[in-house]
Design an enzyme around this catalytic site. Structure first.
Site, PDB file in Angstrom:
ATOM      1  N   HIS A   1     -36.051  46.341 -31.439  1.00 50.56           N
ATOM      2  CA  HIS A   1     -35.266  47.042 -30.423  1.00 50.56           C
ATOM      3  C   HIS A   1     -35.021  46.199 -29.179  1.00 50.56           C
ATOM      4  O   HIS A   1     -33.938  46.204 -28.626  1.00 50.56           O
ATOM      5  CB  HIS A   1     -35.998  48.308 -29.950  1.00 50.56           C
ATOM      6  CG  HIS A   1     -36.417  49.222 -31.039  1.00 50.56           C
ATOM      7  ND1 HIS A   1     -35.520  49.862 -31.844  1.00 50.56           N
ATOM      8  CD2 HIS A   1     -37.650  49.628 -31.443  1.00 50.56           C
ATOM      9  CE1 HIS A   1     -36.181  50.632 -32.702  1.00 50.56           C
ATOM     10  NE2 HIS A   1     -37.463  50.504 -32.480  1.00 50.56           N
TER      11      HIS A   1
ATOM     12  N   HIS B   1     -44.376  58.396 -28.961  1.00 56.48           N
ATOM     13  CA  HIS B   1     -45.115  58.853 -27.786  1.00 56.48           C
ATOM     14  C   HIS B   1     -46.604  58.985 -28.103  1.00 56.48           C
ATOM     15  O   HIS B   1     -47.458  58.545 -27.328  1.00 56.48           O
ATOM     16  CB  HIS B   1     -44.583  60.212 -27.315  1.00 56.48           C
ATOM     17  CG  HIS B   1     -43.209  60.154 -26.727  1.00 56.48           C
ATOM     18  ND1 HIS B   1     -42.926  60.531 -25.434  1.00 56.48           N
ATOM     19  CD2 HIS B   1     -42.020  59.757 -27.259  1.00 56.48           C
ATOM     20  CE1 HIS B   1     -41.631  60.373 -25.192  1.00 56.48           C
ATOM     21  NE2 HIS B   1     -41.063  59.917 -26.298  1.00 56.48           N
TER      22      HIS B   1
ATOM     23  N   ASP C   1     -34.219  53.694 -23.549  1.00 56.27           N
ATOM     24  CA  ASP C   1     -34.508  52.659 -22.557  1.00 56.27           C
ATOM     25  C   ASP C   1     -34.388  51.246 -23.102  1.00 56.27           C
ATOM     26  O   ASP C   1     -34.477  50.280 -22.350  1.00 56.27           O
ATOM     27  CB  ASP C   1     -35.923  52.847 -22.009  1.00 56.27           C
ATOM     28  CG  ASP C   1     -36.981  52.724 -23.104  1.00 56.27           C
ATOM     29  OD1 ASP C   1     -36.695  53.124 -24.246  1.00 56.27           O
ATOM     30  OD2 ASP C   1     -38.074  52.218 -22.809  1.00 56.27           O
ATOM     31  N   GLN C   2     -34.169  51.114 -24.412  1.00 57.66           N
ATOM     32  CA  GLN C   2     -34.255  49.782 -25.023  1.00 57.66           C
ATOM     33  C   GLN C   2     -33.156  48.842 -24.537  1.00 57.66           C
ATOM     34  O   GLN C   2     -33.393  47.643 -24.382  1.00 57.66           O
ATOM     35  CB  GLN C   2     -34.215  49.916 -26.547  1.00 57.66           C
ATOM     36  CG  GLN C   2     -35.466  50.571 -27.093  1.00 57.66           C
ATOM     37  CD  GLN C   2     -35.295  51.111 -28.488  1.00 57.66           C
ATOM     38  OE1 GLN C   2     -34.206  51.052 -29.064  1.00 57.66           O
ATOM     39  NE2 GLN C   2     -36.368  51.651 -29.042  1.00 57.66           N
TER      40      GLN C   2
ATOM     41  N   ASP D   1     -46.802  64.346 -21.016  1.00 59.85           N
ATOM     42  CA  ASP D   1     -45.513  63.701 -21.247  1.00 59.85           C
ATOM     43  C   ASP D   1     -44.426  64.355 -20.398  1.00 59.85           C
ATOM     44  O   ASP D   1     -44.694  65.265 -19.607  1.00 59.85           O
ATOM     45  CB  ASP D   1     -45.173  63.803 -22.742  1.00 59.85           C
ATOM     46  CG  ASP D   1     -44.621  62.500 -23.301  1.00 59.85           C
ATOM     47  OD1 ASP D   1     -43.842  61.845 -22.590  1.00 59.85           O
ATOM     48  OD2 ASP D   1     -44.953  62.153 -24.453  1.00 59.85           O
TER      49      ASP D   1
ATOM     50  N   GLN E   1     -48.552  44.840 -38.366  1.00 60.03           N
ATOM     51  CA  GLN E   1     -47.605  44.141 -37.494  1.00 60.03           C
ATOM     52  C   GLN E   1     -48.244  43.023 -36.676  1.00 60.03           C
ATOM     53  O   GLN E   1     -47.687  41.928 -36.570  1.00 60.03           O
ATOM     54  CB  GLN E   1     -46.926  45.150 -36.567  1.00 60.03           C
ATOM     55  CG  GLN E   1     -45.882  44.518 -35.650  1.00 60.03           C
ATOM     56  CD  GLN E   1     -44.906  45.547 -35.142  1.00 60.03           C
ATOM     57  OE1 GLN E   1     -44.167  46.145 -35.912  1.00 60.03           O
ATOM     58  NE2 GLN E   1     -44.892  45.761 -33.837  1.00 60.03           N
TER      59      GLN E   1
END
Length: 447
Positions: free
Chosen positions: A351, A19, A363-364, A117, A336
């Site tokens: 994921h 997050h 949610d993946q 959040d 990355q």
């Protein structure tokens, strides 16, 4: 909007790096537009975040709050990746106990907006009391929020007609368009936990419903190019402006104290020895802890595929020696974006894609279904009940998208998605429109 005033925006993410990092990426992009950011977290988390880029140091300030002591929380545990899953409710209690110190900061600094959040269900009333507008910024996509419930009231009052995990394996009745996107049973069982009471004393769904009801605006880490129907539906269901802010891909100037170039030289040397589009890059982020069985089957599947791979894996398991020469197991931070851009990399095993998808978190699975429908990736087959997968299913999925002729469509579609993700101008426009909305909203409400 050259004549619009400079905004002061406070940001308060949940204490998970999955997050905090997207919040920090959004903070940098808003700051680049000339606005002031107060990024609020705890002291240890702030120390572990990337450094503020020098060109934005006058625009972004870290605000450090002391996390209250909480029984059942180890010393220095300030983020979810410091804890096993069963201890995270106690981190939520400590986070909830930040409300007085956060209220004190908001009262003194009076920002124009606070972007927050889903966990601080108590925050919107505090912001409203001080005349501060609030944005709920969701790091999960609009489709996941639509799956959670049909309205804020339904979420808050527990009025969901779905009463068992099996009910989540089909699209909700309030989705008016045709879709095959739904949870697998093993995912639904985990997702159902968010509707159950936990040791924090509040369900996650109540938290979500409360911030959706209390905020002025909902922002989502998404874009219309991927899920326009879901973004539009979210606004209809919850009766709020819903603004996508783009995908927020990590910016290249992430500071690592000068070590990045030396790390990249080592990795680049190995990648340069591999054939074009043959390397599998494997990464699941810092939040995921695979079980020993999951780790073993994945490792053996990589080996069985016969393809070169680069695996960013935080914990060692002795697999490095076994695959020396053909695969790399990298146990520290890896650049990355640079790896994914290298011409030798042919697939990303993560994921939710593109190309090879092995979803684990909330949610993946839903995102993986969307990408599978768009032919930008395939999921590694798993047992419907418990989510188990085998080395054979891993190896076959990898070979399909890298080697087999029938995988060509996935390779081509994944290239298109990569171009979308890498389109800085597109994502910058989303942030520009988001900030413009915040400026106009304030100007209207100030009249």
């Amino acid at each position: 909007m050259a004549d619009a005033k400079q905004l002061h925006i406070a940001m308060f993410p949940w204490l998970a790096f999955g997050h905090m990092i997207p919040y920090f990426e959004l903070a940098k992009r808003i700051a680049q537009k000339g606005h002031k950011i107060s990024f609020i977290s705890t002291s240890r988390n702030i120390q572990r975040l990337p450094k503020i880029p020098p060109n934005l140091s006058s625009q972004i300030s870290f605000v450090s709050l002391t996390l209250p002591r909480q029984d059942n929380l180890p010393q220095d545990a300030e983020a979810t990746n410091d804890l096993p899953l069963d201890k995270i409710p106690y981190l939520k209690i400590a986070y909830d106990n930040l409300q007085d110190s956060l209220a004190e900061f908001l009262q003194k600094s009076t920002p124009d907006w606070i972007i927050h959040d889903l966990i601080p269900y108590w925050l919107p009333p505090i912001a409203a009391k001080f005349g501060i507008s609030s944005v709920f910024f969701s790091i999960v996509q609009a489709l996941t929020l639509c799956f959670c419930g049909s309205s804020s009231t339904a979420l808050i009052n527990g009025e969901d007609p779905r009463t068992k995990p099996e009910d989540f394996t089909v699209p909700p009745k309030w989705v008016p368009f045709d879709t095959r996107v739904a949870f697998r049973l093993h995912e639904a069982k985990k997702f159902f936990d968010h509707y159950e009471m936990n040791d924090s004393g509040v369900t996650d769904i109540f938290r979500l419903g409360s911030v959706m009801a209390g905020s002025n605006v909902i922002a989502v880490k998404s874009c219309m190019e991927i899920e326009s129907e879901w973004i539009n539906l979210l606004g209809e269901l919850f009766g709020k402006p819903v603004l996508p802010v783009g995908l927020l891909p990590p910016t290249a100037n992430d500071s690592r104290d000068g070590k990045e170039d030396n790390i990249w030289l080592t990795i680049n040397e190995w990648l340069g020895k591999q054939k074009s589009r043959t390397v599998i890059y494997v990464a699941f982020g810092s939040e995921l802890n695979l079980s020993q069985n999951e780790l073993t089957e994945l490792a053996l599947g990589l080996e069985l595929s016969g393809l070169p791979f680069f695996w960013a894996l935080r914990n060692r398991d002795g697999f490095e020696e076994r695959v020396k020469g053909r695969g790399v197991v990298w146990t520290s931070w890896a650049p990355q974006l640079r790896i994914l851009a290298h011409e030798s990399v042919g697939a990303f095993l993560t994921h939710c894609g593109p190309l090879v998808m092995l979803p684990f978190f909330i949610d993946q699975g839903l995102i993986a279904r969307v990408f599978a429908d768009k032919k930008v990736g395939i999921e590694i087959p798993r047992n419907e009940e418990d989510g188990a997968y085998t080395m054979k299913s891993v190896a076959e999925a990898l070979r399909l998208v890298i080697v087999e002729d029938e995988g060509r469509i996935y390779r081509e579609k994944a290239k298109e998605l990569r171009l979308l993700i890498a389109d800085e101008e597109l994502h910058d426009q989303y942030v520009y429109k988001f900030v413009e909305f915040l400026q106009n909203y304030r100007q209207v409400s100030d009249k």
